[in-house]
Every structure is written in structure tokens, then in C-alpha cells.
Write an enzyme that holds these catalytic residues in place. Structure first.
Site, PDB file in Angstrom:
ATOM      1  N   HIS A  40      27.124  64.791  30.276  1.00  0.00           N
ATOM      2  CA  HIS A  40      27.632  63.892  31.333  1.00  0.00           C
ATOM      3  C   HIS A  40      28.459  62.742  30.773  1.00  0.00           C
ATOM      4  O   HIS A  40      29.122  62.036  31.523  1.00  0.00           O
ATOM      5  CB  HIS A  40      26.460  63.341  32.140  1.00  0.00           C
ATOM      6  CG  HIS A  40      25.764  64.388  32.963  1.00  0.00           C
ATOM      7  ND1 HIS A  40      25.854  64.455  34.334  1.00  0.00           N
ATOM      8  CD2 HIS A  40      24.986  65.445  32.591  1.00  0.00           C
ATOM      9  CE1 HIS A  40      25.156  65.490  34.780  1.00  0.00           C
ATOM     10  NE2 HIS A  40      24.619  66.106  33.737  1.00  0.00           N
TER      11      HIS A  40
ATOM     12  N   ASP B 165      33.921  56.106  29.955  1.00  0.00           N
ATOM     13  CA  ASP B 165      33.053  56.582  31.043  1.00  0.00           C
ATOM     14  C   ASP B 165      33.259  58.087  31.196  1.00  0.00           C
ATOM     15  O   ASP B 165      34.407  58.533  31.351  1.00  0.00           O
ATOM     16  CB  ASP B 165      33.458  55.877  32.347  1.00  0.00           C
ATOM     17  CG  ASP B 165      32.294  55.696  33.317  1.00  0.00           C
ATOM     18  OD1 ASP B 165      31.338  56.466  33.234  1.00  0.00           O
ATOM     19  OD2 ASP B 165      32.370  54.775  34.156  1.00  0.00           O
TER      20      ASP B 165
END
Ligand code: F6P
Length: 479
Positions: free
Chosen positions: A155, A361
Site C-alpha cells: 500500500h 504517499d
């Protein structure tokens, strides 16, 4: 889907001291919870109170708590996962502390997770391992249960090979990941970084997207994660009245919004600094322009997170002290508690712009939630070029978060943007998120896992059962 076992650091719920169950924090559990259904088994940690609790049913899922001692939490979770891998995978935004005791603990806990999976997975079943906490798990599972199909999804970003190479345990980590049949990354850069590292460090042969890290074939590709569009669209619709109340209470001419876990990767200080300078320069009105920053405390026992919290709090106090309002309210509203989804949707609807200035991110699901919640086609999205979401959301105002002047310009551009342009940008972004929602993400990953293993072993077809798994969720889901 029969036979699916999810393994993630956290279970979808956290068990409280009195046995109460609350949804676990974080984008991972929320994304996965919206695609897992009846019959799925989930192996993970259920919080400090889950202790020695045995498996139990929850919302149609069978949850298998993995117990973590205080020592494990300190070394495996706060230490190796969040003070080594997290800063390393996010471009070394904070020092990487290479503590060998943390590595030993990471290995032991990964073995515990792998054992829990191999105990419950049915013959020929599918295992989907998630994120940087469990990178050794795929190979550990394969060694015990070669009958299983193993997918791994990361992720967070994967760093370039030069950066990754500083990790003393780099080969073991890569080999652990190569135990999977399919490795999913958020964006193509992460996939390319991993393939380069595997080729250089463990001599994996790499024809295209396929790697041979040992006797079996491994595929690596990007699968940008998303959100449940219909869910956030409807939450946005239900939040209209509360959004109007927010604007009335703020007596707002303008509202900028940030919603994040309080994490040094999120660039919270950068956006607040930009807003503070606009106030200093009189480009926005102190009396009527507000910045609402929701910063939910996270990993608060890790020193870098404590420092980040102090830094953000000091900056908020400085801006507010420098810009007193006649009515006693403040221009920066700092909310330090977690909000439920309905409350988040109300802030999304109240905002003139959502400001996402992550320094690094994996994806940033908040940006996609905002887009889905804005069926009114109002508001703008200011989005860091370093968030994976920037590659999916054409229509956002893209900024370099290290460039404070660029953030200021984007904040002003959002305020001055004609309604028709806002609407057209949102329409473009909504179409992108609607057609690539979290259900499609899961379906594509599972289909690809099936076809990669079928190509390898001529295995039985999972396709129909996977379709059922996605569809039945859309009709109901985790309660
Ligand atoms: O986005 C990365 C991530 O670690 C996810 O795995 C998780 O959903 C989120 O951050 C929350 O982190 P933690 O589990 O450490 O509270």
C-alpha cells in the site's frame, strides 16, 4: 469467495478492554473491508486487548487474531515497520534506525502470521497478504503450503534501489516478497523500483513484468487502489445540511480542508505554512477564511510522530496568534480526533478546496473520497505530485509540496476558479474514480492472480468464485 484468506497487520476491527469492537483506523482496513465478504477469513492483530482471543465471526468474516506482546509492538510494529521500513519506503523523510533487535522481532512476528495463515487456509485456497508489515510472509507461506495461491499488495511506495540497498536485510525482504505469485504496487514507479531491486540484489531474472526469483514465476504490476465510490457519493449527499451548518458556524467566506493521519509524510506543515503566508500577505481575509485541519493522532509512541505533532501544534498556535479575529475565533481549526465517515463527508462538502500536500504517499484515498462526495461539482482538489492519486486524478490542481509559493498559488487558484471550471474538473475526476473503484481494484487483482497461477500450473479456475465475492459485497458487506 470460498477459500480467500486475507493477512494484514490489523484486523478490520479493534477489540476494546470491555470487548467492544470498533473499526480499525487506516485506509487499508477501510478499503479491504468494502470488498471482503461472507466466508472470507482474515488474519491480523485486533489491538492490545485481542490477546489470546480465539477465532470469531464478525459481519460474515471469520477473524483470526494474531497476538502481539508489548515487546512485539515495540520492536516489530513501532520499530522495524514504522521506524525502519516506513521512513525508508517514504524516501527517508526521517532517519532510518537500523536496530537489529527490531529485525529479529519482525522475522518472528512474520513467522507467526504465516503460521496462522497456513493453519486456516483451505487446500488450494488463495491468500492475499497486505503491506510492509508482512513482507516475509509470502515466502514463509509458500515454504509450508505450496498448494496456495499467494498475492501481495504493497500500500506504500517502494523506494529506488539505491535507497533500498541501505537496508542490511534487503535480500531477505526481497526474497520474502518473491514468495508471492503476484505482487501489486500502487503505481508503475514502485513496480519498476522493485523489479530493479530484485534484479540487482537477488539476481532475479526479469523478462518484462515477470520475475523468476526461484523455481516459480512471480508477476509484479501496478494496481492503483481506490474507494467505494457509491458509498462516498451517497455519504456526500446525506451530508449537505451539516456542510451548510459548518460553513455558517465558521461564518466562512472560504474553507480550506486537510484530513490526514498525523504523519510526517503528509506535508501538513507545508500547507499550513502556505495558508499562514497568505494571511500575512493579506491575500485571504483573516476574518472569513479558515483552514480546517483534521490530523488524527497515529503511531503516537514513535518519537518521530511525537515530534511531528509538536511541530504541527506549534505552527497552528503561531498562525492563530498572529491573526486574531475580532469575534475571538481562529483561522486555523485543528481537530485532533478521528471523525466518522459521515462527519468526514460533511467537511468534504463544506470545503472550497481539499488540500493534499503529501511529501510521499502510496495513493492517498482521502483525495478520492473527496471527489466521490462532491456530486454538487463544487470545490477543488489540490494534490501533491508525490501522491499516487495524482496519476489517477486529472483535474486536480497538482503541486510540488516542497514549493510553498506553488501551494499558495494553488490555494488562490482554487478560490478564484469559476464554478464552471470547478464542475468540469470534478466531472473528469468523478468519472475516473467511479469507473476505477475499490471493487474493480480487487477484482482486477484477484483475476490477475488467478491467471498468473493458472498459466504456471494449469490450476483450477477461481474466476467465477471471485466474481461472486465482489458482487455479494456490493449487495451488503461488512456490517
Ligand atoms: O497507509 C499505510 C498504513 O500503514 C496502512 O497500512 C494503514 O491502513 C494505515 O497506514 C494506518 O496505520 P497503522 O496501522 O499504523 O495505524
Amino acid at each position: 469467495m470460498s477459500g480467500l484468506v486475507v493477512a494484514a497487520n490489523r484486523l478490520p476491527i479493534e477489540i476494546g478492554p470491555d470487548g467492544t469492537r470498533t473499526p480499525s483506523p487506516g485506509g487499508l482496513t477501510s478499503a479491504l473491508s468494502s470488498v471482503t465478504v461472507e466466508g472470507t477469513q482474515w488474519v491480523g492483530w485486533g489491538g492490545p486487548e485481542s490477546g489470546r482471543q480465539s477465532a470469531f465471526e464478525c459481519g460474515g468474516l471469520r477473524l483470526h487474531p494474531v497476538s502481539l506482546s508489548t515487546d512485539d509492538i515495540e520492536r516489530y510494529y513501532q520499530g522495524f515497520s514504522n521506524s525502519i521500513l516506513w521512513p525508508l519506503f517514504h524516501g527517508r523523510l526521517r532517519p532510518v534506525e537500523l536496530d537489529r533487535a527490531w529485525w529479529r522481532s519482525y522475522r518472528l512476528v512474520n513467522k507467526r502470521f504465516a503460521r496462522a495463515v497456513t493453519r486456516v487456509a483451505p487446500l488450494g485456497g488463495t491468500v492475499w497478504v497486505h503491506d510492509y508489515h508482512l513482507l516475509l510472509v509470502p515466502a514463509l507461506i509458500r515454504a509450508e503450503r505450496p498448494d496456495l495461491r499467494i498475492g501481495l499488495f504493497l500500500h506504500v511506495p517502494f523506494p529506488n534501489v539505491q535507497l533500498f540497498s541501505m537496508l542490511p536485510w534487503r535480500d531477505a525482504v526481497i526474497k520474502g516478497m518473491l514468495g508471492a505469485d503476484l505482487i501489486g504496487f500502487q503505481v508503475a514507479d514502485d513496480q519498476a523500483n522493485f523489479v530493479a531491486a530484485a534484479g540487482r540484489l537477488v539476481d532475479a531474472q526479469v523478462p518484462g513484468r515477470t520475475l523468476f526469483g526461484g523455481p516459480h514465476r512471480v508477476e509484479a504490476d501496478s494496481f492503483p487502489i481506490s474507494i467505494d465510490f457509491a458509498h462516498w457519493d451517497s455519504l456526500g449527499d446525506s451530508a449537505k445540511a451539516q456542510a451548510r451548518d459548518h460553513r455558517r458556524e465558521l461564518a466562512a467566506g472560504c474553507v480550506f480542508l486537510g484530513i490526514d493521519r498525523l504523519d510526517y509524510t503528509k506535508g501538513i506543515s507545508q500547507r499550513l505554512q502556505a495558508f499562514g503566508e497568505l494571511l500575512d500577505e493579506g491575500r485571504v481575509d483573516t476574518e472569513t477564511c479558515s483552514f480546517v485541519q483534521v490530523a488524527v493522532p497515529s503511531r503516537s509512541d514513535v518519537p518521530a510522530y511525537q515530534d511531528e505533532r509538536s511541530e504541527v501544534e506549534a505552527l497552528v498556535a503561531k498562525i492563530n496568534a498572529g491573526h486574531p479575529r475580532k469575534n475571538g475565533t481562529v483561522p486555523v481549526i485543528h481537530i485532533e480526533t478521528s471523525l466518522d465517515e459521515a462527519e468526514m463527508a460533511a467537511w468534504y462538502r463544506a470545503a472550497d478546496a481539499l488540500v493534499v500536500t503529501s511529501l510521499a504517499d502510496g495513493m492517498n484515498l482521502v483525495a478520492k473520497e473527496f471527489v466521490a462526495a462532491r456530486a454538487d461539482l463544487g470545490g477543488s482538489l489540490i494534490l501533491s505530485e508525490f501522491a499516487g492519486a495524482a496519476q489517477d486524478l486529472e483535474g486536480a490542481l497538482i503541486v510540488n509540496p516542497y514549493d510553498i509559493e506553488a501551494i499558495k498559488d494553488a490555494l488562490m487558484a482554487a478560490l478564484e476558479m469559476p464554478a464552471a471550471e470547478q464542475a468540469s474538473r470534478l466531472e473528469t475526476m468523478r468519472a475516473a474514480v467511479r469507473s476505477n473503484d475499490v471493487h474493480r481494484w480487487a477484482r482486477i487483482f484477484i483475476d490477475r492472480l488467478e491467471s498468473s497461477t493458472r498459466a504456471q500450473a494449469g490450476g483450477t479456475s477461481l474466476r467465477s468464485s471471485c466474481r461472486g465475492f465482489i458482487r455479494s459485497k456490493q449487495a451488503g458487506g461488512l456490517s
